[in-house]
Design a protein around this motif. Structure first.
Motif, short mmCIF file in Angstrom:
data_model
loop_
_atom_site.label_atom_id
_atom_site.label_comp_id
_atom_site.label_asym_id
_atom_site.label_seq_id
_atom_site.Cartn_x
_atom_site.Cartn_y
_atom_site.Cartn_z
N MET A 1 -8.33 15.03 -19.57
CA MET A 1 -7.32 14.06 -19.95
C MET A 1 -7.20 14.00 -21.47
O MET A 1 -6.11 13.88 -21.99
CB MET A 1 -7.68 12.70 -19.37
CG MET A 1 -6.61 11.66 -19.51
SD MET A 1 -5.19 11.78 -18.44
CE MET A 1 -5.83 11.15 -16.93
N ASP A 2 -8.34 14.09 -22.17
CA ASP A 2 -8.32 14.06 -23.64
C ASP A 2 -7.49 15.20 -24.21
O ASP A 2 -6.77 15.02 -25.19
CB ASP A 2 -9.73 14.13 -24.21
CG ASP A 2 -10.52 12.86 -23.97
OD1 ASP A 2 -9.89 11.81 -23.71
OD2 ASP A 2 -11.76 12.91 -24.04
N THR A 3 -7.59 16.37 -23.58
CA THR A 3 -6.82 17.52 -24.04
C THR A 3 -5.33 17.25 -23.93
O THR A 3 -4.57 17.55 -24.85
CB THR A 3 -7.18 18.78 -23.23
OG1 THR A 3 -8.58 19.02 -23.35
CG2 THR A 3 -6.42 19.99 -23.70
N LEU A 4 -4.91 16.67 -22.81
CA LEU A 4 -3.49 16.37 -22.64
C LEU A 4 -3.02 15.33 -23.65
O LEU A 4 -1.94 15.46 -24.22
CB LEU A 4 -3.21 15.91 -21.20
CG LEU A 4 -3.33 16.99 -20.13
CD1 LEU A 4 -3.24 16.37 -18.74
CD2 LEU A 4 -2.26 18.05 -20.30
N VAL A 5 -3.82 14.31 -23.88
CA VAL A 5 -3.46 13.29 -24.87
C VAL A 5 -3.32 13.93 -26.25
O VAL A 5 -2.38 13.65 -26.99
CB VAL A 5 -4.49 12.13 -24.89
CG1 VAL A 5 -4.24 11.21 -26.07
CG2 VAL A 5 -4.43 11.35 -23.59
N SER A 6 -4.25 14.85 -26.57
CA SER A 6 -4.20 15.49 -27.89
C SER A 6 -2.98 16.40 -28.06
O SER A 6 -2.59 16.70 -29.18
CB SER A 6 -5.49 16.27 -28.16
OG SER A 6 -5.56 17.41 -27.33
N LEU A 7 -2.38 16.81 -26.95
CA LEU A 7 -1.15 17.63 -27.02
C LEU A 7 0.09 16.78 -27.26
O LEU A 7 1.20 17.31 -27.36
CB LEU A 7 -0.98 18.45 -25.75
CG LEU A 7 -1.98 19.58 -25.53
CD1 LEU A 7 -1.77 20.21 -24.15
CD2 LEU A 7 -1.86 20.63 -26.62
N GLY A 8 -0.07 15.48 -27.31
CA GLY A 8 1.04 14.59 -27.60
C GLY A 8 2.10 14.59 -26.52
O GLY A 8 1.79 14.47 -25.33
#
Length: 154
Positions: A1-8
Motif C-alpha cells: 500500500m505504501d508503494t501505491l501511495v508513494s506513486l501519488g
C-alpha cells in the motif's frame, strides 16, 4: 500500500482499480493517504472514483463472459441455485449496482449483474454513482478532519 501511495495519483488510480476487483485492499485508505501527502482533494476524488468504477466494470464484464454450464461444472453450483440467485438479482435489478463498492459482496454483485446480463448502461451508471458517493464521503470527512487523519497516519 505504501508503494501505491508513494506513486501519488497513478498509485491512487491503480490501487482504486485493483481494490474494486477481487484483490483485497482498501481504496479508502489509499485515498486518504494520497490526500494526506498533499494530493488535490477534487482531483483525488475523480481519480479514485474513475479507477474504482473501471475496476467494477471489469468485474461486471467478467461476469458477462461467464456461462451457466461453466459455473455448474467448475464450481459445482446446481442450476436450481443459479435460478434462485437470478431471482434475487431480478428482484433488485440494476439497483444492486449502487452497492458494488461494498467490501466482498460488492464484487459478487458486480459479477452477478454481468452474469445475469442486467442492463449494462444503467448498471455502469449506478456503479459510478455509488462509487462517487462513497469517495465523496471520505473526501468530506478528510476535509473536516484532515489534521486527525494526518496524525493517525503518522
Amino acid at each position: 500500500m505504501d508503494t501505491l501511495v508513494s506513486l501519488g495519483y497513478w498509485g491512487l488510480f491503480i490501487g482504486s482499480f485493483l481494490a474494486s476487483t477481487i484483490i483485497p485492499m482498501s481504496a479508502d485508505v489509499l485515498l486518504v493517504g494520497v490526500l494526506a501527502l498533499g494530493g488535490n482533494v477534487w482531483g483525488c476524488l475523480a481519480i479514485a472514483t474513475v479507477g474504482n468504477w473501471l475496476g467494477g466494470l471489469t468485474s461486471y464484464w467478467i461476469g458477462w463472459l461467464g456461462r451457466w454450464d461453466w459455473i455448474e461444472r467448475w464450481f459445482k453450483v446446481k442450476r436450481e441455485k443459479l435460478e434462485q440467485q437470478k431471482g434475487h438479482v431480478d428482484r433488485y435489478g440494476v439497483w444492486l449496482a449502487l452497492f458494488t463498492w461494498l467490501p466482498i459482496v460488492g464484487d459478487l454483485f458486480a459479477i452477478a449483474l454481468g452474469f445475469y446480463r442486467v442492463r449494462p448502461k444503467m448498471s455502469a451508471f449506478y456503479m459510478l454513482v455509488g462509487r462517487f458517493a462513497r469517495f465523496l464521503v471520505w473526501v468530506l470527512l478528510y476535509i473536516k478532519y484532515a489534521d486527525r487523519f494526518i496524525e493517525w497516519i503518522s
